[in-house]
Design an enzyme around this catalytic site. Sequence first.
Site, PDB file in Angstrom:
ATOM      1  N   LYS B  79     -13.901 -26.388 -15.607  1.00  0.00           N
ATOM      2  CA  LYS B  79     -12.905 -27.452 -15.459  1.00  0.00           C
ATOM      3  C   LYS B  79     -13.514 -28.546 -14.586  1.00  0.00           C
ATOM      4  O   LYS B  79     -14.240 -28.250 -13.619  1.00  0.00           O
ATOM      5  CB  LYS B  79     -11.665 -26.853 -14.786  1.00  0.00           C
ATOM      6  N   SER B 154      -2.863 -27.324 -16.220  1.00  0.00           N
ATOM      7  CA  SER B 154      -3.764 -28.458 -16.254  1.00  0.00           C
ATOM      8  C   SER B 154      -5.159 -28.121 -16.776  1.00  0.00           C
ATOM      9  O   SER B 154      -5.897 -29.024 -17.164  1.00  0.00           O
ATOM     10  CB  SER B 154      -3.894 -29.033 -14.836  1.00  0.00           C
ATOM     11  N   SER B 178      -1.739 -23.364 -13.862  1.00  0.00           N
ATOM     12  CA  SER B 178      -2.697 -24.186 -14.614  1.00  0.00           C
ATOM     13  C   SER B 178      -3.803 -23.437 -15.339  1.00  0.00           C
ATOM     14  O   SER B 178      -4.518 -24.029 -16.146  1.00  0.00           O
ATOM     15  CB  SER B 178      -3.316 -25.231 -13.682  1.00  0.00           C
TER      16      SER B 178
END
Lengths: 477, 487
Positions: B79, B154, B178
Amino acid sequence: MDYEIVIGLEVHTELKTRSKIFCGCSTTFGAEQNTNVCPVCLGLPGVLPVLNAKVLEFAVRTGLALNCRILPFSKFDRKNYYYPDLPKNFQTSQYDLPIAVDGHLDIEVNGEARRIGITRVHMEEDAGKLVHAGTIAKSDYALVDYNRTGVPLLEIVSEPDIRSAEEAKAYLEKLKAILQYIDVSDCKMEEGSLRCDANISLRPRGESKFGTKAELKNLNSFKAVQKGLEYEALRQEQVLGEGGKIVQETRSWDDSRGVTVSLRSKEQAHDYRYFPEPDLVPIVVDPQWIEAIRRDLPELPDARQGRLVEQYGLSGYDAGVITASRAMADYFDGLVAAGAEAKAAANWLMGEVAKHLNASGQPVEECPVTAQALAELISLVDKGTISGKIAKTVFEEMWTSGKTAAAIVQEQGLIQISDAGEMVAIVERVIAANPQSVADYRAGKERAIGFLVGQVMKETKGRANPELVNRLLREHM
Amino acid sequence: MELHTLKAHELQDKLRKKEVSATEIAQSFLKRIDAVEDKVQAFITRTPEAALAQARRVDEKIARGERLAPLAGLPGVLKDNICVKGTKTTCGSRILENFVPPYDATVAARLAGQDAVILGKTNLDEFAMGSSTENSAFFTSRNPWDLSAVPGGSSGGSGAAVSAAMALWGLGSDTGGSVRLPAAFCGIVGLKPTYGRVSRYGLVAYGSSLDQIGPLTRDVRDCALVMGAIAGHDPLDSTSVEAPVPDYTKALVPDLKGMKIGIPKEYFVAGLDPAVEKAIQGAIEQLRSLGAECREVSMPHTEYALAAYYLIATSEASSNLARYDGVGYGHRGQGNDIVAMYKRTRTEGFGEEARRRIMLGTYALSSGYYDAYYLKALKVRTLIRQDFDKAFDQVDVLVAPISPTTAFKIGEKVEDPLAMYLQDVCTVPINLAGVPAISLPCGFSGGLPVGLQIIGRPLGEEALLRAAYAFEQANDYHRRLAPVGEV
């Protein structure tokens, strides 16, 4: 109306740890700009702080030396405000659970002993420094030096127990002495390793409620603290005397103009939005560890002053002057340990040594004449090898050349003439050369003998034993 | 059979048997990325050269007969809020659009030490604030099961990349769900470890007391594999736990005899999609048939979790994001004085959601409001922790939904932040309590995966993995490949 001055001091002191509070960067003062930095103290995205264990130890030691209670559970908090010298735009500090609380230190002003409460001692990180081209007002830009960012600080907050500018200065001097004794800070105000803000208010004498206070900033020397507070007390007295009201505000001391000026009002005060620092775990200290630190505390200024009076019969004043700094007191102990008689040691230290140090601007730690060397000189005087007067000349020579007292005395033939046989000839010569003084002496003018002694001293380049000269002159006249 | 359709542990096996080379594996994934990335849009930065170079190093090690670390030669993604030295780390934000960290996150360093192959950095909601990747400053990632739906957020880029077989594994960060939400929406496995189990050093902070890095993988065994590679104490993170890391793959046994499972009734809320509820209930029945003892438990403070979360996370975020001021790095706006510069920088640099959360948090911490908001939220947090403590006195793990719905359409909720926040209602209590939780597929509704959440005790990752593995092995959801627009 007669007003009482109420003062509380907030002192920031940089701890002399080798590395910063939350990273491994060096704390060395005066390094090239932005060289003592890393991602952590620069506050780059994603980095985390790790508490330097030495900082905690120094904070506990300070708390104990200031007679504080060490909180068994303490924590760090974030103090949020924007300033370009603060890379994270928050300062990691301690808010409601500082490491140490409820202490005190004792001062003496004009013979009156006063106990000043210490509210709290807490740990925090220092900010960086802005560097302006030319003056702040005329500079188009500011540069940031982050070397100081993350240098460990202790904030030491006093109770509003201080009653005069003089007491404030005495408090600072004592605090500085204690911090130096326990070896946690250099306390160099000129390098910013000791900084002081003051809260000051007035109230009618006898009133128990506090008046509205002003916070004074930019007090960059002990002298500035005293002058700033004296000025501010007068200013407030004048405002109150004219029927005015004191506004709660932050004021800055302008040293060159000798006045305080308003920086910001209470309404403009920052809302720091303190909250617990989530990147650090709470500090839980082991009571045994605290006791170990307590046991290792060195002798503190008050105790040492008492010892000097008791053990060596020094006056309280002399002992106070000598113990005002640990280095000075260590030097004194060094002299005595090397065999110097205590009174003589005190006189030399407060006399010649202090005079030379003041002139050269060196701290006693850098005194070119070591305690051992000075003790040797003192013993030469004691044994009558040289006169006290010659000793001062020898000290001068030791200071500049670094030679030992014995070597200087030897080289320059400064050994005191204490042999009567050798001296008689000189005495007779002086008597013969100064008939007028001899006549005066015989006529009862006692002062005339002083002149004659001086003449003998001149003949012997100061090497004559003054007592012997005196006796011989009287015998031969 | 194409290599990219295999699991990490399958390719690990083939690599060791020298049936394939690391270079072949890397090339297969790079080819797959070239084929489907245009449709999925998972990556902010791709690092094919570095990936191939790493794969070649692994092949050299194999040629020299050296021992391989578990993840050696197995391609994955990070990420884009996890710092990699020398590689752009944007956090999905304009303000860090060109930020290149001069340091590795601890997880990045550990993966490099394991010779893992990194294919690139993946899309996310700006600073991990969101549930769909629609808050990314750059673009929205697509759900490989339905390209008109969101992948969840996310960590949506990592979820979409793994689901679309562009990577074997991905790392995400989970502050309020997330990792788990994109895992659920994308039909893969996602683990939010115990707070402190994985180092946060180098993870760009959103809510520091809640953030935790976790793996997204195609099955539970791969999840155990990646966890083993990233977990463990880190002296650079004061909040990291000093506890030995078990061999998580040893926990993977396909039965649940003697395991006590709790069903917290408060998680089956109004607004729970009936199809989702049906899938979860079906899963509970299956867990029972695998030998688990299931019983209902009550966690009475659950309804306050969302409010507490949005106060604590935003308060911390308001402080964590204060450093993006244009002074030292990142985007700088023009202004005639320092305050004007700050304002321009932050107005231009942050998107709407980041600004909203900064303002919310600033407000919650303000003098006069602190006690009513932030402090009260901390008290609620304590009560929620106690709910979990009490539940775990009775059961070994808890089972609940991840999300009230399956993946929603892109654009469906962007205008309604509150509806978006409600996506997190089943995931945020876990972060507030600091306990671990895993998400894995337990069915499909309308062609979209449904996620099952299994929650464990602090440092109870092994129990989670065991329950998840037994369930997974009794089904075939992990064998299904997302169509990525193909019918």
